[in-house]
Structure formats: C-alpha cells, structure tokens
Design a protein around this motif. Structure first.
Motif, PDB file in Angstrom:
ATOM      1  N   TRP A  20       1.596  24.425  17.315  1.00 27.37           N
ATOM      2  CA  TRP A  20       2.395  23.207  17.406  1.00 27.37           C
ATOM      3  C   TRP A  20       3.680  23.432  18.186  1.00 27.37           C
ATOM      4  N   TRP A  21       4.201  24.650  18.176  1.00 26.47           N
ATOM      5  CA  TRP A  21       5.356  24.966  19.027  1.00 26.47           C
ATOM      6  C   TRP A  21       4.967  24.822  20.500  1.00 26.47           C
ATOM      7  N   ILE A  22       3.812  25.336  20.862  1.00 26.11           N
ATOM      8  CA  ILE A  22       3.358  25.248  22.245  1.00 26.11           C
ATOM      9  C   ILE A  22       3.110  23.789  22.638  1.00 26.11           C
ATOM     10  N   VAL A  23       2.466  23.037  21.736  1.00 24.83           N
ATOM     11  CA  VAL A  23       2.203  21.628  22.018  1.00 24.83           C
ATOM     12  C   VAL A  23       3.511  20.868  22.211  1.00 24.83           C
ATOM     13  N   SER A  24       4.485  21.109  21.360  1.00 15.86           N
ATOM     14  CA  SER A  24       5.768  20.396  21.480  1.00 15.86           C
ATOM     15  C   SER A  24       6.492  20.773  22.763  1.00 15.86           C
ATOM     16  N   LEU A  25       6.453  22.045  23.173  1.00 17.40           N
ATOM     17  CA  LEU A  25       7.081  22.459  24.430  1.00 17.40           C
ATOM     18  C   LEU A  25       6.389  21.818  25.629  1.00 17.40           C
ATOM     19  N   LEU A  26       5.070  21.729  25.588  1.00 17.80           N
ATOM     20  CA  LEU A  26       4.344  21.074  26.679  1.00 17.80           C
ATOM     21  C   LEU A  26       4.690  19.585  26.759  1.00 17.80           C
ATOM     22  N   VAL A  27       4.786  18.937  25.630  1.00 22.08           N
ATOM     23  CA  VAL A  27       5.133  17.513  25.620  1.00 22.08           C
ATOM     24  C   VAL A  27       6.541  17.311  26.157  1.00 22.08           C
ATOM     25  N   VAL A  28       7.492  18.123  25.706  1.00 21.87           N
ATOM     26  CA  VAL A  28       8.865  18.020  26.206  1.00 21.87           C
ATOM     27  C   VAL A  28       8.897  18.302  27.704  1.00 21.87           C
ATOM     28  N   GLY A  29       8.138  19.306  28.159  1.00 21.15           N
ATOM     29  CA  GLY A  29       8.071  19.613  29.592  1.00 21.15           C
ATOM     30  C   GLY A  29       7.506  18.456  30.398  1.00 21.15           C
ATOM     31  N   MET A  30       6.468  17.808  29.887  1.00 23.90           N
ATOM     32  CA  MET A  30       5.878  16.673  30.592  1.00 23.90           C
ATOM     33  C   MET A  30       6.873  15.502  30.659  1.00 23.90           C
ATOM     34  N   ILE A  31       7.601  15.267  29.588  1.00 22.45           N
ATOM     35  CA  ILE A  31       8.588  14.194  29.572  1.00 22.45           C
ATOM     36  C   ILE A  31       9.680  14.484  30.594  1.00 22.45           C
ATOM     37  N   LEU A  32      10.183  15.722  30.597  1.00 25.19           N
ATOM     38  CA  LEU A  32      11.232  16.095  31.553  1.00 25.19           C
ATOM     39  C   LEU A  32      10.726  16.003  32.988  1.00 25.19           C
ATOM     40  N   PHE A  33       9.497  16.385  33.236  1.00 27.89           N
ATOM     41  CA  PHE A  33       8.923  16.299  34.576  1.00 27.89           C
ATOM     42  C   PHE A  33       8.797  14.835  35.020  1.00 27.89           C
ATOM     43  N   MET A  34       8.414  13.962  34.082  1.00 30.07           N
ATOM     44  CA  MET A  34       8.271  12.541  34.422  1.00 30.07           C
ATOM     45  C   MET A  34       9.643  11.921  34.724  1.00 30.07           C
ATOM     46  N   ILE A  35      10.690  12.376  34.036  1.00 27.47           N
ATOM     47  CA  ILE A  35      12.016  11.811  34.252  1.00 27.47           C
ATOM     48  C   ILE A  35      12.670  12.389  35.508  1.00 27.47           C
ATOM     49  N   PHE A  36      12.664  13.724  35.658  1.00 31.03           N
ATOM     50  CA  PHE A  36      13.415  14.393  36.729  1.00 31.03           C
ATOM     51  C   PHE A  36      12.551  14.877  37.878  1.00 31.03           C
ATOM     52  N   GLY A  37      11.247  14.815  37.771  1.00 25.51           N
ATOM     53  CA  GLY A  37      10.363  15.382  38.802  1.00 25.51           C
ATOM     54  C   GLY A  37      10.167  14.501  40.010  1.00 25.51           C
ATOM     55  N   ARG A  38      10.669  13.349  40.040  1.00 21.00           N
ATOM     56  CA  ARG A  38      10.441  12.445  41.154  1.00 21.00           C
ATOM     57  C   ARG A  38      11.413  12.634  42.247  1.00 21.00           C
TER      58      ARG A  38
END
Length: 90
Positions: free
Chosen positions: A72-90
C-alpha cells in the motif's frame, strides 16, 4: 389493579386510570401485576462471565497486522506520482 404513578419498567409518569404506560407500553399483564416475573426470560445467571462468553462465541483474538503493508505504500506513492505528473507534467 390500578396503574402505578410511575412505570416500574421505564420510570415514566403514568396518568391516573391509564391501561398501559404511554412510554413503554407496560401494563398489568406485562409488568404491573405481582404475578409478572422474570423467571421465564432466560436471563444469564449472576455469575455470568462476559469475557468467557465472548471467547466461546467468537474464538480467540486474531492478531491484527501492525502498520501499513509495503504494497500500500507503493500504491500510494504511485498515485501521488501520477497526480503530480498530471498537474505539473504538462
């Protein structure tokens, strides 16, 4: 038998001449008469052991896991990473 001033079951005020308690519905047949008893209610004995009852009913305590699983730590880090990528990756 006349109604008591207060209900012996719920301690509510009973109006004079009432056939039953306005709060709990107790009447001469169910709780005001001297013949009403709790012998047929199948209540537990005075020496009833609640913790023993729980052990017999539900079995021994099962050990609960402590903390959050590494998965669940890995899943939460992946979710946070995906959110950050969607916000700042553009």
């Amino acid at each position: 038998m006349t109604a008591p001033e207060t209900c012996p079951n719920c301690d509510a005020t009973v109006p004079p001449g009432a056939k039953a308690c306005p709060e709990c519905g107790s009447c001469e047949k169910t709780g005001w008469s001297a013949a009403a008893s709790s012998d047929t209610l199948d209540l537990p004995d005075d020496d009833f052991d609640y913790s023993d009852f729980v052990k017999k009913e539900f079995g021994p305590k099962k050990a609960l896991p402590h903390g959050i699983s590494w998965f669940w730590w890995i899943v939460s880090l992946l979710v946070v990473g995906m959110i950050l990528f969607m916000i700042f990756g553009r």
